[in-house]
Design a protein around this motif. Structure first.
Motif, PDB file in Angstrom:
ATOM      1  N   LEU A   1       2.730   8.364  -9.767  1.00  0.00           N
ATOM      2  CA  LEU A   1       2.387   8.787  -8.413  1.00  0.00           C
ATOM      3  C   LEU A   1       0.881   8.730  -8.186  1.00  0.00           C
ATOM      4  O   LEU A   1       0.410   8.314  -7.118  1.00  0.00           O
ATOM      5  CB  LEU A   1       2.920  10.209  -8.162  1.00  0.00           C
ATOM      6  CG  LEU A   1       4.437  10.347  -8.062  1.00  0.00           C
ATOM      7  CD1 LEU A   1       4.839  11.811  -7.966  1.00  0.00           C
ATOM      8  CD2 LEU A   1       4.985   9.569  -6.870  1.00  0.00           C
ATOM      9  N   GLN A   2       0.124   9.151  -9.206  1.00  0.00           N
ATOM     10  CA  GLN A   2      -1.336   9.085  -9.098  1.00  0.00           C
ATOM     11  C   GLN A   2      -1.808   7.643  -8.968  1.00  0.00           C
ATOM     12  O   GLN A   2      -2.700   7.335  -8.163  1.00  0.00           O
ATOM     13  CB  GLN A   2      -1.974   9.746 -10.323  1.00  0.00           C
ATOM     14  CG  GLN A   2      -1.777  11.248 -10.390  1.00  0.00           C
ATOM     15  CD  GLN A   2      -2.280  11.833 -11.692  1.00  0.00           C
ATOM     16  OE1 GLN A   2      -2.787  11.127 -12.574  1.00  0.00           O
ATOM     17  NE2 GLN A   2      -2.163  13.145 -11.857  1.00  0.00           N
ATOM     18  N   GLN A   3      -1.185   6.741  -9.771  1.00  0.00           N
ATOM     19  CA  GLN A   3      -1.560   5.331  -9.705  1.00  0.00           C
ATOM     20  C   GLN A   3      -1.221   4.749  -8.337  1.00  0.00           C
ATOM     21  O   GLN A   3      -1.991   3.939  -7.779  1.00  0.00           O
ATOM     22  CB  GLN A   3      -0.835   4.544 -10.806  1.00  0.00           C
ATOM     23  CG  GLN A   3      -1.197   4.960 -12.215  1.00  0.00           C
ATOM     24  CD  GLN A   3      -2.619   4.573 -12.597  1.00  0.00           C
ATOM     25  OE1 GLN A   3      -3.290   3.862 -11.873  1.00  0.00           O
ATOM     26  NE2 GLN A   3      -3.074   5.031 -13.730  1.00  0.00           N
ATOM     27  N   GLU A   4      -0.062   5.148  -7.790  1.00  0.00           N
ATOM     28  CA  GLU A   4       0.324   4.646  -6.479  1.00  0.00           C
ATOM     29  C   GLU A   4      -0.638   5.129  -5.394  1.00  0.00           C
ATOM     30  O   GLU A   4      -0.972   4.380  -4.466  1.00  0.00           O
ATOM     31  CB  GLU A   4       1.748   5.077  -6.153  1.00  0.00           C
ATOM     32  CG  GLU A   4       2.811   4.346  -6.975  1.00  0.00           C
ATOM     33  CD  GLU A   4       4.214   4.812  -6.661  1.00  0.00           C
ATOM     34  OE1 GLU A   4       4.355   5.755  -5.849  1.00  0.00           O
ATOM     35  OE2 GLU A   4       5.175   4.232  -7.212  1.00  0.00           O
ATOM     36  N   GLU A   5      -1.086   6.374  -5.519  1.00  0.00           N
ATOM     37  CA  GLU A   5      -2.056   6.894  -4.553  1.00  0.00           C
ATOM     38  C   GLU A   5      -3.373   6.124  -4.650  1.00  0.00           C
ATOM     39  O   GLU A   5      -3.986   5.784  -3.626  1.00  0.00           O
ATOM     40  CB  GLU A   5      -2.298   8.386  -4.798  1.00  0.00           C
ATOM     41  CG  GLU A   5      -1.145   9.289  -4.370  1.00  0.00           C
ATOM     42  CD  GLU A   5      -0.861   9.191  -2.881  1.00  0.00           C
ATOM     43  OE1 GLU A   5      -1.842   9.145  -2.097  1.00  0.00           O
ATOM     44  OE2 GLU A   5       0.319   9.146  -2.498  1.00  0.00           O
ATOM     45  N   LYS A   6      -3.797   5.848  -5.876  1.00  0.00           N
ATOM     46  CA  LYS A   6      -5.024   5.066  -6.068  1.00  0.00           C
ATOM     47  C   LYS A   6      -4.850   3.653  -5.508  1.00  0.00           C
ATOM     48  O   LYS A   6      -5.773   3.095  -4.911  1.00  0.00           O
ATOM     49  CB  LYS A   6      -5.387   5.010  -7.545  1.00  0.00           C
ATOM     50  CG  LYS A   6      -5.839   6.342  -8.128  1.00  0.00           C
ATOM     51  CD  LYS A   6      -6.158   6.201  -9.604  1.00  0.00           C
ATOM     52  CE  LYS A   6      -6.599   7.531 -10.204  1.00  0.00           C
ATOM     53  NZ  LYS A   6      -6.908   7.406 -11.660  1.00  0.00           N
ATOM     54  N   PHE A   7      -3.662   3.082  -5.728  1.00  0.00           N
ATOM     55  CA  PHE A   7      -3.382   1.737  -5.233  1.00  0.00           C
ATOM     56  C   PHE A   7      -3.466   1.700  -3.703  1.00  0.00           C
ATOM     57  O   PHE A   7      -4.070   0.790  -3.123  1.00  0.00           O
ATOM     58  CB  PHE A   7      -2.002   1.298  -5.716  1.00  0.00           C
ATOM     59  CG  PHE A   7      -1.583  -0.057  -5.243  1.00  0.00           C
ATOM     60  CD1 PHE A   7      -2.101  -1.201  -5.828  1.00  0.00           C
ATOM     61  CD2 PHE A   7      -0.667  -0.196  -4.203  1.00  0.00           C
ATOM     62  CE1 PHE A   7      -1.719  -2.460  -5.391  1.00  0.00           C
ATOM     63  CE2 PHE A   7      -0.286  -1.450  -3.758  1.00  0.00           C
ATOM     64  CZ  PHE A   7      -0.816  -2.587  -4.355  1.00  0.00           C
TER      65      PHE A   7
ATOM     66  N   GLY B   1     -10.255  -9.512   1.172  1.00  0.00           N
ATOM     67  CA  GLY B   1      -9.305  -9.763   0.096  1.00  0.00           C
ATOM     68  C   GLY B   1      -8.119  -8.828   0.197  1.00  0.00           C
ATOM     69  O   GLY B   1      -7.896  -8.180   1.223  1.00  0.00           O
ATOM     70  N   GLU B   2      -7.379  -8.746  -0.869  1.00  0.00           N
ATOM     71  CA  GLU B   2      -6.203  -7.884  -0.901  1.00  0.00           C
ATOM     72  C   GLU B   2      -6.036  -7.287  -2.289  1.00  0.00           C
ATOM     73  O   GLU B   2      -6.585  -7.781  -3.281  1.00  0.00           O
ATOM     74  CB  GLU B   2      -4.952  -8.667  -0.510  1.00  0.00           C
ATOM     75  CG  GLU B   2      -4.651  -9.852  -1.415  1.00  0.00           C
ATOM     76  CD  GLU B   2      -3.409 -10.606  -1.000  1.00  0.00           C
ATOM     77  OE1 GLU B   2      -2.486  -9.952  -0.474  1.00  0.00           O
ATOM     78  OE2 GLU B   2      -3.349 -11.826  -1.217  1.00  0.00           O
ATOM     79  N   VAL B   3      -5.248  -6.213  -2.333  1.00  0.00           N
ATOM     80  CA  VAL B   3      -4.950  -5.529  -3.596  1.00  0.00           C
ATOM     81  C   VAL B   3      -3.451  -5.635  -3.818  1.00  0.00           C
ATOM     82  O   VAL B   3      -2.659  -5.297  -2.941  1.00  0.00           O
ATOM     83  CB  VAL B   3      -5.377  -4.050  -3.546  1.00  0.00           C
ATOM     84  CG1 VAL B   3      -5.107  -3.370  -4.888  1.00  0.00           C
ATOM     85  CG2 VAL B   3      -6.854  -3.936  -3.183  1.00  0.00           C
ATOM     86  N   LEU B   4      -3.073  -6.105  -5.004  1.00  0.00           N
ATOM     87  CA  LEU B   4      -1.651  -6.284  -5.286  1.00  0.00           C
ATOM     88  C   LEU B   4      -1.377  -6.085  -6.770  1.00  0.00           C
ATOM     89  O   LEU B   4      -2.300  -5.871  -7.562  1.00  0.00           O
ATOM     90  CB  LEU B   4      -1.192  -7.673  -4.829  1.00  0.00           C
ATOM     91  CG  LEU B   4      -2.104  -8.874  -5.204  1.00  0.00           C
ATOM     92  CD1 LEU B   4      -1.736  -9.421  -6.553  1.00  0.00           C
ATOM     93  CD2 LEU B   4      -2.009  -9.954  -4.142  1.00  0.00           C
TER      94      LEU B   4
END
Length: 228
Positions: free
Chosen positions: A88-94, A106-109
């Protein structure tokens, strides 16, 4: 007469003892026969107690196994909860990282290895050059902030070109551009050498068709892999 009296006394004591043993056996739930011999009753009691002790040991083993299973399940649950919290923390950071870059930058993926990829299509270079332009410093500053959200990650800076021109020249150019971005991040963020590396792929990994100018523009890019 004395012997008869002693015999009667012994019989009386035997009857009392038999009664006591029968009472104990009945209280313990054992089935009591009509046998009144104290020795036989004592043997019955001993056998019953032995059986109870065996049952007790079996119960102890079952309880121990159950406790071990419960401990294992508890540990598994803690592990799952910790992994879920981390995810969940990683998803929030993402999500936060995606919001920091606009489409022109650009983009983040995620890639196939579930690592985060910063695809910097807006980080362009002059034809045949590998020098970072001043106009792209704000974009790289955003990249630095995103990287700082993953302090334990290792970084790979990938350089990519389109398929125009000589393949060997494109390969060298992609390496130089990746190295330039790596050096900028390493020096400005004081990153240790083993935390970040650069690699050039030339035109080997296109993300669009090289038959159109728009496709070639997408293929000319810098990808930063955030390996968590």
């Amino acid at each position: 007469k004395n012997q008869q009296a002693e015999n009667q006394q012994l019989q009386s004591e035997q009857a009392v003892l038999s009664g006591q043993l029968e009472q104990i056996l009945e209280q313990m739930g054992a089935s009591v026969s009509e046998e009144s011999d104290p020795a036989v009753l004592a043997e019955m009691l001993g056998n019953y107690v032995h059986g109870l002790l065996a049952e007790k040991q079996e119960l102890i083993e079952k309880v121990t196994n159950s406790q071990e299973q419960l401990t294992s399940l508890t540990n598994d649950r803690k592990k799952i909860v910790a992994e879920l919290e981390t995810r969940l923390q990683q998803e929030e950071k993402f999500k936060k990282a995606k919001q920091m870059l606009n489409p022109s930058e650009g983009e983040v993926l995620f890639n196939a290895s579930n690592d985060i990829v910063l695809r910097l299509s807006g980080l362009s270079f002059d034809v045949g050059k590998a020098e970072i332009k001043d106009e792209h410093v704000p974009l790289l500053e955003k990249v630095k902030k995103i990287i700082e959200m993953f302090p334990d990650a290792r970084l790979v800076v990938e350089g990519h070109t389109d398929a125009s021109g000589d393949a060997a020249t494109n390969q060298v150019l992609s390496e130089k551009r990746a190295f330039a971005v790596m050096q900028y991040l390493r020096q400005s963020m004081l990153l240790p050498a083993d935390k970040i590396r650069a690699i050039g792929y030339g035109p080997e990994k296109p993300i669009a068709s090289n038959k159109s100018s728009a496709g070639r523009a997408k293929n000319r890019r810098i990808d930063i892999i955030v390996m968590r």
